[in-house]
Design a protein around this motif. Structure first.
Motif, PDB file in Angstrom:
ATOM      1  N   HIS A 178       0.662  -1.470   0.132  1.00  0.00           N
ATOM      2  CA  HIS A 178       0.264   0.240  -0.069  1.00  0.00           C
ATOM      3  C   HIS A 178       0.806   1.308  -0.531  1.00  0.00           C
ATOM      4  N   SER A 179       1.063   0.981   1.126  1.00  0.00           N
ATOM      5  CA  SER A 179       2.554   2.371   0.983  1.00  0.00           C
ATOM      6  C   SER A 179       3.789   2.609  -0.494  1.00  0.00           C
ATOM      7  N   VAL A 180       3.568   2.127  -1.127  1.00  0.00           N
ATOM      8  CA  VAL A 180       4.481   2.031  -2.713  1.00  0.00           C
ATOM      9  C   VAL A 180       3.242   2.065  -3.316  1.00  0.00           C
ATOM     10  N   ARG A 181       2.554   1.865  -3.763  1.00  0.00           N
ATOM     11  CA  ARG A 181       1.626   1.855  -4.297  1.00  0.00           C
ATOM     12  C   ARG A 181       0.916   3.664  -4.005  1.00  0.00           C
ATOM     13  N   SER A 182       0.927   3.611  -2.771  1.00  0.00           N
ATOM     14  CA  SER A 182       0.477   4.771  -2.413  1.00  0.00           C
ATOM     15  C   SER A 182       1.570   6.583  -3.310  1.00  0.00           C
ATOM     16  N   TYR A 183       2.893   6.122  -3.424  1.00  0.00           N
ATOM     17  CA  TYR A 183       3.997   6.884  -3.816  1.00  0.00           C
ATOM     18  C   TYR A 183       3.341   7.064  -5.165  1.00  0.00           C
ATOM     19  N   ALA A 184       3.365   5.621  -6.260  1.00  0.00           N
ATOM     20  CA  ALA A 184       3.367   5.563  -7.902  1.00  0.00           C
ATOM     21  C   ALA A 184       2.001   6.000  -7.703  1.00  0.00           C
ATOM     22  N   PHE A 185       0.351   6.553  -7.117  1.00  0.00           N
ATOM     23  CA  PHE A 185       0.148   7.192  -8.152  1.00  0.00           C
ATOM     24  C   PHE A 185       0.002   8.265  -7.150  1.00  0.00           C
ATOM     25  N   GLY A 186       0.758   8.532  -6.215  1.00  0.00           N
ATOM     26  CA  GLY A 186       0.971  10.460  -6.255  1.00  0.00           C
ATOM     27  C   GLY A 186       2.070  10.924  -7.734  1.00  0.00           C
ATOM     28  N   ALA A 187       3.146  10.086  -7.987  1.00  0.00           N
ATOM     29  CA  ALA A 187       3.779  10.468  -8.539  1.00  0.00           C
ATOM     30  C   ALA A 187       3.547  10.100  -9.829  1.00  0.00           C
ATOM     31  N   HIS A 188       2.802   8.974  -9.790  1.00  0.00           N
ATOM     32  CA  HIS A 188       1.709   9.469 -11.459  1.00  0.00           C
ATOM     33  C   HIS A 188       1.393  10.532 -12.100  1.00  0.00           C
ATOM     34  N   TYR A 189       0.024  11.365 -10.726  1.00  0.00           N
ATOM     35  CA  TYR A 189      -0.784  11.968 -10.943  1.00  0.00           C
ATOM     36  C   TYR A 189       0.375  13.263 -10.813  1.00  0.00           C
ATOM     37  N   ARG A 233       2.843  13.651 -12.540  1.00  0.00           N
ATOM     38  CA  ARG A 233       3.757  13.695 -14.164  1.00  0.00           C
ATOM     39  C   ARG A 233       2.024  13.809 -14.987  1.00  0.00           C
ATOM     40  N   GLN A 234       0.935  13.989 -14.383  1.00  0.00           N
ATOM     41  CA  GLN A 234      -0.110  13.916 -15.332  1.00  0.00           C
ATOM     42  C   GLN A 234      -0.651  15.318 -14.944  1.00  0.00           C
ATOM     43  N   HIS A 235      -0.209  16.156 -14.001  1.00  0.00           N
ATOM     44  CA  HIS A 235      -0.739  16.854 -13.761  1.00  0.00           C
ATOM     45  C   HIS A 235       0.377  18.740 -13.624  1.00  0.00           C
ATOM     46  N   ASP A 236       1.542  17.446 -14.117  1.00  0.00           N
ATOM     47  CA  ASP A 236       3.004  18.496 -14.858  1.00  0.00           C
ATOM     48  C   ASP A 236       3.429  19.136 -12.817  1.00  0.00           C
ATOM     49  N   LEU A 237       3.551  18.140 -12.307  1.00  0.00           N
ATOM     50  CA  LEU A 237       3.162  19.810 -10.742  1.00  0.00           C
ATOM     51  C   LEU A 237       5.366  19.044 -10.304  1.00  0.00           C
ATOM     52  N   ALA A 238       5.703  19.525 -10.118  1.00  0.00           N
ATOM     53  CA  ALA A 238       7.473  20.215  -9.526  1.00  0.00           C
ATOM     54  C   ALA A 238       7.045  19.526  -8.359  1.00  0.00           C
ATOM     55  N   TYR A 239       7.319  18.758  -7.351  1.00  0.00           N
ATOM     56  CA  TYR A 239       7.376  18.289  -6.186  1.00  0.00           C
ATOM     57  C   TYR A 239       9.234  17.895  -6.143  1.00  0.00           C
ATOM     58  N   ASP A 240       9.702  17.268  -4.041  1.00  0.00           N
ATOM     59  CA  ASP A 240      10.679  17.364  -3.929  1.00  0.00           C
ATOM     60  C   ASP A 240      10.307  15.459  -3.897  1.00  0.00           C
ATOM     61  N   ALA A 241      11.072  14.949  -5.062  1.00  0.00           N
ATOM     62  CA  ALA A 241      10.355  12.816  -5.035  1.00  0.00           C
ATOM     63  C   ALA A 241      10.948  12.532  -3.609  1.00  0.00           C
ATOM     64  N   THR A 263      -4.175  21.635  -1.004  1.00  0.00           N
ATOM     65  CA  THR A 263      -3.961  21.824  -2.531  1.00  0.00           C
ATOM     66  C   THR A 263      -2.339  21.421  -2.815  1.00  0.00           C
ATOM     67  N   ALA A 264      -2.528  21.012  -4.060  1.00  0.00           N
ATOM     68  CA  ALA A 264      -0.804  21.433  -4.646  1.00  0.00           C
ATOM     69  C   ALA A 264      -0.732  22.762  -4.344  1.00  0.00           C
ATOM     70  N   ALA A 265      -1.465  23.716  -4.564  1.00  0.00           N
ATOM     71  CA  ALA A 265      -0.918  25.245  -4.915  1.00  0.00           C
ATOM     72  C   ALA A 265      -0.753  25.111  -2.949  1.00  0.00           C
ATOM     73  N   GLU A 266      -0.699  25.094  -1.850  1.00  0.00           N
ATOM     74  CA  GLU A 266      -0.136  24.959  -0.858  1.00  0.00           C
ATOM     75  C   GLU A 266       0.701  24.334   0.005  1.00  0.00           C
ATOM     76  N   ASP A 267       0.657  22.399  -0.603  1.00  0.00           N
ATOM     77  CA  ASP A 267       1.777  21.964  -0.071  1.00  0.00           C
ATOM     78  C   ASP A 267       1.997  20.380  -1.087  1.00  0.00           C
ATOM     79  N   VAL A 268       2.202  20.376  -1.996  1.00  0.00           N
ATOM     80  CA  VAL A 268       2.542  19.637  -3.631  1.00  0.00           C
ATOM     81  C   VAL A 268       2.999  18.539  -3.096  1.00  0.00           C
ATOM     82  N   GLU A 269       3.940  17.831  -1.917  1.00  0.00           N
ATOM     83  CA  GLU A 269       4.000  16.934  -1.284  1.00  0.00           C
ATOM     84  C   GLU A 269       3.055  15.958  -0.316  1.00  0.00           C
ATOM     85  N   SER A 270       2.066  16.712   0.088  1.00  0.00           N
ATOM     86  CA  SER A 270       1.022  16.052   0.717  1.00  0.00           C
ATOM     87  C   SER A 270      -0.084  16.028   0.536  1.00  0.00           C
TER      88      SER A 270
END
Length: 196
Positions: free
Chosen positions: A29-40, A42-50, A113-120
């Motif tokens: 679940h933890s790895v899938r949560s990362y994968a879903f978030g990271a893919h999202y 990419r889909q939304h062109d969000l810059a984040y601290d990987a 929101t992504a604008a407030e805190d992208v990683e969260s």
């Protein structure tokens, strides 16, 4: 084949600790949560601290495991402290350690929101997709199928509900209790990731 792991010392250490303490269903679940978030992202062109996001995602539920379950703190706060201690050992500066803790804590709070805190935001997206199927239809079917093949669910929904319901009983003022009271079990049972 997609790579679901982030490379680097911190990422490897987080995965090693999560693999040692979480059962296979919770770890996947933890790895899938990362994968879903990271893919999202990419889909939304969000810059984040990987690195920060990966460490938070992989460690976010360790407060549900017996060694780290706190009798006084909500599980997300206990998990945030685990992440803070691990990253201190990895040499992260205090502000970065506080950030990884914050991301983990916020995944159980009101929407960010992504604008407030992208990683969260990404951790909320990833965990919501994996736990209850929120937004799963927005991910490409091939991506989701590949992710589930690499990290199968292993009865995660039922096991997770049991863990969180137990937290709610012992800590009736925590976010888990509010989540349970909001009808979480029914949403988890209806998760399209468990269909078929």
């Amino acid at each position: 084949m997609t790579t679901w792991r982030l490379d680097g010392t911190s990422a490897r250490a987080a995965l090693e600790i999560a693999s040692e303490y979480a059962d296979p269903a919770l770890l996947n679940h933890s790895v899938r949560s990362y994968a879903f978030g990271a893919h999202y992202a990419r889909q939304h062109d969000l810059a984040y601290d990987a690195e920060l996001f990966y460490v938070a995602a992989v460690l976010h539920d360790l407060g549900l495991t017996a060694p780290f379950d706190s009798h006084t703190l909500p599980f997300e706060e206990a998990g945030g402290h685990v992440a803070r201690v691990l990253t201190a050992g990895l040499g992260w500066p205090p502000a970065r350690r506080a950030r990884v803790e914050e991301v983990i804590v916020l995944h159980m709070r009101d929407d960010v929101t992504a604008a407030e805190d992208v990683e969260s935001h990404l951790l909320q997206v990833g965990t919501s997709a994996d736990v209850s199927g929120l937004g799963v239809a927005d991910f490409p079917a091939a991506f989701t199928a590949e992710l589930l093949a690499a990290y199968p669910r292993l009865g995660f929904g039922e096991a997770f509900c049991a863990l969180v319901e137990e937290q709610a009983v012992r800590k009736p003022d925590c976010a888990a209790a509010a989540w349970v009271a909001s009808g979480a079990r029914a949403r988890v049972a209806a998760n399209p990731l468990d269909a078929g």
